[in-house]
Design a protein around this motif. Structure first.
Motif, PDB file in Angstrom:
ATOM      1  N   UNK A  70       4.744   7.907 -22.364  1.00  0.00           N
ATOM      2  CA  UNK A  70       3.489   8.659 -22.405  1.00  0.00           C
ATOM      3  C   UNK A  70       3.371   9.519 -21.160  1.00  0.00           C
ATOM      4  N   UNK A  71       2.424  10.443 -21.172  1.00  0.00           N
ATOM      5  CA  UNK A  71       2.189  11.298 -20.013  1.00  0.00           C
ATOM      6  C   UNK A  71       1.702  10.478 -18.827  1.00  0.00           C
ATOM      7  N   UNK A  72       2.079  10.909 -17.629  1.00  0.00           N
ATOM      8  CA  UNK A  72       1.724  10.141 -16.432  1.00  0.00           C
ATOM      9  C   UNK A  72       0.223  10.146 -16.151  1.00  0.00           C
ATOM     10  N   UNK A  73      -0.529  11.060 -16.803  1.00  0.00           N
ATOM     11  CA  UNK A  73      -1.969  11.095 -16.613  1.00  0.00           C
ATOM     12  C   UNK A  73      -2.710  10.675 -17.884  1.00  0.00           C
ATOM     13  N   UNK A  74      -2.046   9.894 -18.740  1.00  0.00           N
ATOM     14  CA  UNK A  74      -2.608   9.530 -20.045  1.00  0.00           C
ATOM     15  C   UNK A  74      -3.886   8.715 -19.940  1.00  0.00           C
ATOM     16  N   UNK A  75      -4.040   7.928 -18.899  1.00  0.00           N
ATOM     17  CA  UNK A  75      -5.247   7.087 -18.754  1.00  0.00           C
ATOM     18  C   UNK A  75      -5.970   7.391 -17.448  1.00  0.00           C
ATOM     19  N   UNK A  77      -8.456   8.037 -14.800  1.00  0.00           N
ATOM     20  CA  UNK A  77      -9.900   7.859 -14.708  1.00  0.00           C
ATOM     21  C   UNK A  77     -10.490   6.864 -15.686  1.00  0.00           C
ATOM     22  N   UNK A  78      -9.677   6.280 -16.547  1.00  0.00           N
ATOM     23  CA  UNK A  78     -10.223   5.356 -17.561  1.00  0.00           C
ATOM     24  C   UNK A  78     -10.468   3.948 -17.018  1.00  0.00           C
ATOM     25  N   UNK A  79      -9.638   3.511 -16.072  1.00  0.00           N
ATOM     26  CA  UNK A  79      -9.715   2.131 -15.569  1.00  0.00           C
ATOM     27  C   UNK A  79      -9.955   2.129 -14.059  1.00  0.00           C
ATOM     28  N   UNK A  80     -10.407   0.992 -13.559  1.00  0.00           N
ATOM     29  CA  UNK A  80     -10.673   0.879 -12.124  1.00  0.00           C
ATOM     30  C   UNK A  80      -9.401   1.003 -11.294  1.00  0.00           C
ATOM     31  N   UNK A  81      -8.336   0.380 -11.768  1.00  0.00           N
ATOM     32  CA  UNK A  81      -7.080   0.398 -11.007  1.00  0.00           C
ATOM     33  C   UNK A  81      -5.905   0.324 -11.967  1.00  0.00           C
ATOM     34  N   UNK A  82      -5.024   1.296 -11.901  1.00  0.00           N
ATOM     35  CA  UNK A  82      -3.844   1.309 -12.764  1.00  0.00           C
ATOM     36  C   UNK A  82      -2.608   1.577 -11.919  1.00  0.00           C
ATOM     37  N   UNK A  83      -1.477   1.068 -12.395  1.00  0.00           N
ATOM     38  CA  UNK A  83      -0.198   1.293 -11.721  1.00  0.00           C
ATOM     39  C   UNK A  83       0.832   1.685 -12.779  1.00  0.00           C
ATOM     40  N   UNK A  84       1.398   2.898 -12.692  1.00  0.00           N
ATOM     41  CA  UNK A  84       2.385   3.334 -13.685  1.00  0.00           C
ATOM     42  C   UNK A  84       3.741   2.675 -13.464  1.00  0.00           C
ATOM     43  N   UNK A 194       0.126  -0.637 -15.870  1.00  0.00           N
ATOM     44  CA  UNK A 194      -0.417  -1.972 -15.649  1.00  0.00           C
ATOM     45  C   UNK A 194      -1.852  -1.803 -15.164  1.00  0.00           C
ATOM     46  N   UNK A 195      -2.777  -2.462 -15.826  1.00  0.00           N
ATOM     47  CA  UNK A 195      -4.200  -2.283 -15.566  1.00  0.00           C
ATOM     48  C   UNK A 195      -4.759  -3.491 -14.822  1.00  0.00           C
ATOM     49  N   UNK A 196      -5.517  -3.203 -13.774  1.00  0.00           N
ATOM     50  CA  UNK A 196      -6.238  -4.264 -13.070  1.00  0.00           C
ATOM     51  C   UNK A 196      -7.724  -3.942 -13.168  1.00  0.00           C
ATOM     52  N   UNK A 197      -8.320  -4.418 -14.259  1.00  0.00           N
ATOM     53  CA  UNK A 197      -9.716  -4.124 -14.550  1.00  0.00           C
ATOM     54  C   UNK A 197     -10.209  -5.175 -15.533  1.00  0.00           C
ATOM     55  N   UNK A 198     -11.115  -6.036 -15.095  1.00  0.00           N
ATOM     56  CA  UNK A 198     -11.596  -7.128 -15.946  1.00  0.00           C
ATOM     57  C   UNK A 198     -12.367  -6.619 -17.161  1.00  0.00           C
ATOM     58  N   UNK A 199     -12.810  -5.362 -17.110  1.00  0.00           N
ATOM     59  CA  UNK A 199     -13.565  -4.785 -18.224  1.00  0.00           C
ATOM     60  C   UNK A 199     -12.694  -3.869 -19.082  1.00  0.00           C
ATOM     61  N   UNK A 200     -11.391  -4.130 -19.103  1.00  0.00           N
ATOM     62  CA  UNK A 200     -10.480  -3.232 -19.816  1.00  0.00           C
ATOM     63  C   UNK A 200     -10.779  -3.161 -21.315  1.00  0.00           C
TER      64      UNK A 200
END
Length: 349
Positions: A70-75, A77-84, A194-200
């Motif tokens: 997927x595109x490197x900017x696909x998510x 601003x959607x989650x609190x903390x993401x790591x590609x 990889x998403x670090x957001x309890x409200x994912x």
């Protein structure tokens, strides 16, 4: 308890055989438990060190990391903390060693960046931090790793612990290195986030993407669930076998002691007292067997080579030990009925 203990001391050989069988069953059970945990951990240990809440992948990838692009900017601003993450399989070798591995391209200063246990973090392109499996296989810091199918080489700058994915050791590098080794296929792309957001779960992503909680993602790893179910069923069958064996042994011994039980009943000893004696005997035998089996298991684990994955979860070991004792007691209950059926007049003659 007094009668049960005295009888155990008097018939050492017979009861030693029962203990021996239970020890072998418990020994095998504890070893299978440790090996099962070790094998499962090899599949997931890198994912556990990331400590993420979820993984974002494409819908069409069927939760296969390598097939998700997927595109490197696909998510963004959607989650609190993401790591590609970028991922590719490699075969790394020196003049005398060769190792299959997965190369993960990660961004520095993200929460999935590996913690270096020896050496230093990669700084430049084609520098990598390797899982300690490489160190166990004889690779050293500063080694140049030749890659099959390419003219590029990698330099080991450090080692990290617990970095295996689907049982394969990981080489961590920067994204530019991953781009080159995938022939530009992942340029401005990533395999997953990889998403670090309890409200994912409350976040809506594009229709062609899916957000998978970490545990669900792990269960979909190739072979993970199948291996776990196979080893779990082996454990369940061992529990059933232990109950069956202890039941047969105690039943035979009870039949052999029918004249003694008849004599005790003639002297006024109640069925409940004799039944409790059988239960106490079974409890003593099973507890001794579990202790010996656990000691043998720990001794075996100490001498196993590092290449054999074995991990003991003491809470699970305690549950297995208690279950083994309970199943042995259930097997011993069959003998109580035989004790109750003993007729003092017939046995004495």
């Amino acid at each position: 308890m007094f009668l049960a203990w005295k009888e155990l001391l008097y018939n050492k050989l017979k009861f030693s055989l029962i203990i021996g069988v239970l020890v072998l069953i418990g020994y095998l059970l504890f070893l299978i438990s440790g090996l099962s945990n070790g094998l499962m951990n090899m599949n997931r240990e890198a994912i556990d060190t990331w400590d993420g809440d979820a993984i974002v992948m494409t819908e069409e990838s069927n939760q296969n990391l390598a097939q998700s692009v997927m595109d490197k900017d696909a998510v963004e601003g959607d989650f609190k903390n993401v790591a590609p993450i970028k991922n590719t399989a490699v075969i790394a070798s020196t003049d005398d060693r060769k190792q299959n591995a997965l190369l993960f391209g990660v961004e520095k200063d993200t929460f999935i960046e590996p913690e270096v246990s020896e050496g230093k973090m990669f700084k430049d392109d084609f520098e990598v931090v390797a899982d300690d499996t490489f160190q166990e296989k004889g690779f050293k810091i500063g080694d140049e790793l030749n890659l099959a199918g390419t003219d590029e080489s990698l330099t080991i700058t450090g080692f990290t612990e617990s970095a295996k994915y689907n049982a394969a050791p990981i080489l961590y590098a920067n994204n530019d290195t991953a781009d080159v080794l995938t022939n530009g296929r992942l340029k401005d792309k990533v395999n997953a986030f990889v998403v670090k957001d309890s409200d994912f779960k409350d976040v809506n992503v594009d229709d062609d993407l899916q957000v998978i909680d970490t545990e669900s993602f792990i269960k979909k790893l190739p072979g993970y669930t199948e291996q776990k179910l196979t080893l779990d069923f082996m454990s369940y069958f061992l529990f059933a076998i232990s109950a069956f064996i202890i039941g047969i042994f105690l039943y035979v011994i009870t039949i052999q002691k029918a004249p003694i039980y008849g004599l005790l009943k003639a002297q006024g000893i109640s069925n409940s007292f004799l039944g409790k004696s059988v239960v106490y005997q079974t409890l003593i035998l099973s507890v001794l067997a579990v202790i010996i089996a656990l000691a043998l298991t720990l001794l075996t684990a100490y001498f196993l080579p590092p290449v054999v994955p074995i991990i003991f979860k003491w809470q699970l070991i305690a549950i297995y030990a208690a279950t083994l004792i309970i199943t042995a007691l259930l097997g011993g209950l069959f003998s109580i009925r035989s004790v109750q059926k003993v007729d003092p007049l017939k046995t004495i003659g």
